[in-house]
Design a protein around this motif. Structure first.
Motif, PDB file in Angstrom:
ATOM      1  N   VAL A 142      52.413  29.355  21.285  1.00  0.00           N
ATOM      2  CA  VAL A 142      52.719  28.638  20.047  1.00  0.00           C
ATOM      3  C   VAL A 142      53.995  27.810  20.215  1.00  0.00           C
ATOM      4  O   VAL A 142      54.074  26.658  19.756  1.00  0.00           O
ATOM      5  CB  VAL A 142      52.864  29.631  18.875  1.00  0.00           C
ATOM      6  N   LEU A 143      54.993  28.394  20.882  1.00  0.00           N
ATOM      7  CA  LEU A 143      56.246  27.680  21.107  1.00  0.00           C
ATOM      8  C   LEU A 143      56.032  26.427  21.948  1.00  0.00           C
ATOM      9  O   LEU A 143      56.627  25.369  21.669  1.00  0.00           O
ATOM     10  CB  LEU A 143      57.251  28.610  21.783  1.00  0.00           C
ATOM     11  N   ALA A 144      55.189  26.513  22.970  1.00  0.00           N
ATOM     12  CA  ALA A 144      54.933  25.343  23.832  1.00  0.00           C
ATOM     13  C   ALA A 144      54.377  24.185  23.015  1.00  0.00           C
ATOM     14  O   ALA A 144      54.828  23.036  23.138  1.00  0.00           O
ATOM     15  CB  ALA A 144      53.964  25.725  24.950  1.00  0.00           C
ATOM     16  N   ASP A 145      53.411  24.465  22.158  1.00  0.00           N
ATOM     17  CA  ASP A 145      52.832  23.401  21.335  1.00  0.00           C
ATOM     18  C   ASP A 145      53.851  22.861  20.341  1.00  0.00           C
ATOM     19  O   ASP A 145      53.889  21.651  20.062  1.00  0.00           O
ATOM     20  CB  ASP A 145      51.607  23.925  20.594  1.00  0.00           C
ATOM     21  N   ALA A 146      54.684  23.741  19.790  1.00  0.00           N
ATOM     22  CA  ALA A 146      55.692  23.298  18.829  1.00  0.00           C
ATOM     23  C   ALA A 146      56.711  22.369  19.481  1.00  0.00           C
ATOM     24  O   ALA A 146      57.115  21.352  18.900  1.00  0.00           O
ATOM     25  CB  ALA A 146      56.385  24.511  18.214  1.00  0.00           C
ATOM     26  N   LEU A 147      57.142  22.714  20.692  1.00  0.00           N
ATOM     27  CA  LEU A 147      58.096  21.849  21.392  1.00  0.00           C
ATOM     28  C   LEU A 147      57.502  20.475  21.668  1.00  0.00           C
ATOM     29  O   LEU A 147      58.172  19.447  21.489  1.00  0.00           O
ATOM     30  CB  LEU A 147      58.531  22.510  22.701  1.00  0.00           C
ATOM     31  N   LEU A 148      56.268  20.439  22.108  1.00  0.00           N
ATOM     32  CA  LEU A 148      55.631  19.145  22.380  1.00  0.00           C
ATOM     33  C   LEU A 148      55.496  18.331  21.100  1.00  0.00           C
ATOM     34  O   LEU A 148      55.724  17.112  21.091  1.00  0.00           O
ATOM     35  CB  LEU A 148      54.266  19.358  23.032  1.00  0.00           C
ATOM     36  N   ASP A 149      55.123  18.993  20.002  1.00  0.00           N
ATOM     37  CA  ASP A 149      54.988  18.279  18.728  1.00  0.00           C
ATOM     38  C   ASP A 149      56.331  17.739  18.259  1.00  0.00           C
ATOM     39  O   ASP A 149      56.423  16.622  17.733  1.00  0.00           O
ATOM     40  CB  ASP A 149      54.402  19.205  17.661  1.00  0.00           C
ATOM     41  N   ASP A 150      57.400  18.521  18.430  1.00  0.00           N
ATOM     42  CA  ASP A 150      58.724  18.097  17.968  1.00  0.00           C
ATOM     43  C   ASP A 150      59.323  16.992  18.825  1.00  0.00           C
ATOM     44  O   ASP A 150      59.961  16.065  18.308  1.00  0.00           O
ATOM     45  CB  ASP A 150      59.688  19.291  17.982  1.00  0.00           C
ATOM     46  N   LEU A 151      59.119  17.073  20.137  1.00  0.00           N
ATOM     47  CA  LEU A 151      59.906  16.251  21.055  1.00  0.00           C
ATOM     48  C   LEU A 151      59.183  15.032  21.607  1.00  0.00           C
ATOM     49  O   LEU A 151      59.836  14.063  22.022  1.00  0.00           O
ATOM     50  CB  LEU A 151      60.413  17.116  22.215  1.00  0.00           C
ATOM     51  N   LEU A 152      57.851  15.046  21.655  1.00  0.00           N
ATOM     52  CA  LEU A 152      57.137  13.881  22.182  1.00  0.00           C
ATOM     53  C   LEU A 152      56.807  12.916  21.059  1.00  0.00           C
ATOM     54  O   LEU A 152      56.461  13.336  19.950  1.00  0.00           O
ATOM     55  CB  LEU A 152      55.851  14.318  22.894  1.00  0.00           C
ATOM     56  N   PRO A 153      56.892  11.611  21.311  1.00  0.00           N
ATOM     57  CA  PRO A 153      56.545  10.633  20.274  1.00  0.00           C
ATOM     58  C   PRO A 153      55.100  10.814  19.828  1.00  0.00           C
ATOM     59  O   PRO A 153      54.221  11.112  20.650  1.00  0.00           O
ATOM     60  CB  PRO A 153      56.741   9.286  20.979  1.00  0.00           C
ATOM     61  N   PRO A 154      54.798  10.639  18.540  1.00  0.00           N
ATOM     62  CA  PRO A 154      53.424  10.835  18.056  1.00  0.00           C
ATOM     63  C   PRO A 154      52.427   9.883  18.691  1.00  0.00           C
ATOM     64  O   PRO A 154      51.245  10.199  18.811  1.00  0.00           O
ATOM     65  CB  PRO A 154      53.551  10.603  16.541  1.00  0.00           C
TER      66      PRO A 154
END
Length: 410
Positions: free
Chosen positions: A384-396
């Motif tokens: 869950v943390l991995a997906d959250a980091l990608l959602d927060d940090l990578l441009p949409p």
């Protein structure tokens, strides 16, 4: 519902525009109705005959080159199996009802291959745009005016050639990207179980055709309750970068099993990288995690520092053993190594620069975003943390650089 039955011969003959089919020997196999009408020939006058017997060069024009250019284009198609777009050409046609009278024509031809099961050319599709009226309609009958009209029409043809070239390059780059992604996927499998410890890995390719890069990760079981974890980044894009990535990942994975620590493993990788074309200036960070002593030993070759989220919610970046990238020094120098302790429940995050770096922005801003996201989501399961980091940090809209991410719950 049954599929409609299509009479492809009828479709061919009804195609708008001049289209003919020729054998690799340049003999007419067929021609559609527009070709027959605009060329002033019957099907019987074409089919089974050599193209230049039907349409010989104008003998009254010693400078005529239409036959030579058309023949060269068609033979290129047969030899290469690739489409050939010809420049605008003048090719006069003898009036079938008035032998000896030659009518001026301007053509814009494209020759394309039809391949058989063995990959060889079995037919040439000869598509022609008749632009004689277009040139005449631009006005003037003098030599200078005629040359200007021809130049204008040729510019149009060149623009069309560029469009087709761009499309071919796009398809070639897409194939290169597809192969590179497949290679990366094969070399970056899901991690093998690491005992009772939980881990998550992610790889996100860059958006865009040309931006497949050489980001990678690796997890290695070591004797005792230990593992070695690494991430790395190869300079460059495309299939070549993916191939170099595979070589470096394999070499570091092997070195980790025999080295005394991460610094020694990176030293061995740096020596190896000197003999791998394209590996210069690649970056990597290596960590050894020992659950028996609750320590993380690490060494970095020019790579962004791993993040350690302590069980009390504080984030520390492991930046006390940073050295230049692989192969950056002309002589071999031992690499630095540092250690830090952790308590149960902490989280270690390794990543590549695509996660934090943005153009025209200081790297500290990206590191701050990562720390903030870790504090907010750090208690989550690693997946869950991995997906959250990608959602927060990578441009949409996607990133222009690859991103590799490894999360270990300690």
């Amino acid at each position: 519902m049954s599929k409609p039955r299509i009479d492809y011969a009828a479709v061919f003959h009804a195609l708008p525009g001049m289209v003919a089919l020729l054998t690799p020997d340049l003999v007419y196999a067929d021609a559609n109705e527009d070709f027959l009408r605009l060329a002033g020939r019957t099907r019987e006058q074409l089919v089974g005959r050599y193209i230049f017997d039907v349409f010989p060069e104008n003998p009254n024009d010693p400078a005529a080159a239409g036959m030579r250019e058309t023949q060269a284009s068609m033979l290129r198609v047969v030899a290469t199996g690739e489409r050939d777009t010809m420049a605008l050409l003048r090719y006069d046609i003898e009036d079938p009802e008035r032998p000896g009278r030659w009518v001026e024509h301007f053509w814009s031809p494209v020759n394309a291959p039809v391949l058989g099961p063995d990959g060889n050319v079995v037919l040439i599709v000869h598509r022609v745009e008749e632009v004689t009226e277009l040139i005449r309609a631009r006005g003037g009958t003098g030599t200078d005016s005629s040359r200007a009209r021809v130049l204008e029409a040729e510019l149009y043809t060149r623009a069309r050639e560029l469009q087709e070239l761009n499309e071919r390059l796009r398809r070639a780059h897409a194939r290169d990207r597809e192969v590179a992604l497949a290679l990366q996927a094969a070399m970056l499998p899901a991690p093998t179980p690491i005992g009772h410890h939980r881990a998550a890995v992610r790889y996100r390719p860059a958006v865009g055709t040309l931006n497949v890069c050489g980001d990678w990760y690796d997890l290695v079981d070591l004797p005792g309750d230990r593992i070695a974890v690494a991430v790395g980044d190869v300079v460059g894009h495309g299939l070549r970068a993916a191939c170099v990535m595979g070589q470096l990942r394999s070499a570091l994975s092997a070195a980790a099993r025999v080295a005394d620590g991460p610094a020694q493993a990176l030293e061995a990788l740096g020596l190896y990288a000197r003999y791998v074309e394209g590996a210069e200036s690649s970056t990597a960070v290596k960590t050894y995690i020992d659950w028996a002593t609750h320590t993380i030993t690490y060494s970095s070759a020019g790579h962004p520092p791993p993040a350690l989220l302590h069980s009390d919610g504080m984030v520390a970046f492991l930046d006390q053993a940073t050295d230049p990238p692989l192969g950056a020094r002309p002589e071999h120098v031992p690499r630095p190594q540092a250690s830090t302790s952790f308590t149960e429940g902490a989280t270690l995050v390794l990543y590549t620069d695509g996660l934090i770096e943005r153009r025209l922005e200081d790297i500290d801003a990206g590191l701050a975003r990562l720390a903030d996201s870790l504090v907010r989501h750090g208690r989550s399961d690693p997946e869950v943390l991995a997906d959250a980091l990608l959602d927060d940090l990578l441009p949409p809209e996607g990133n222009n650089d690859d991103t590799a991410l490894v999360i270990i719950r300690l």
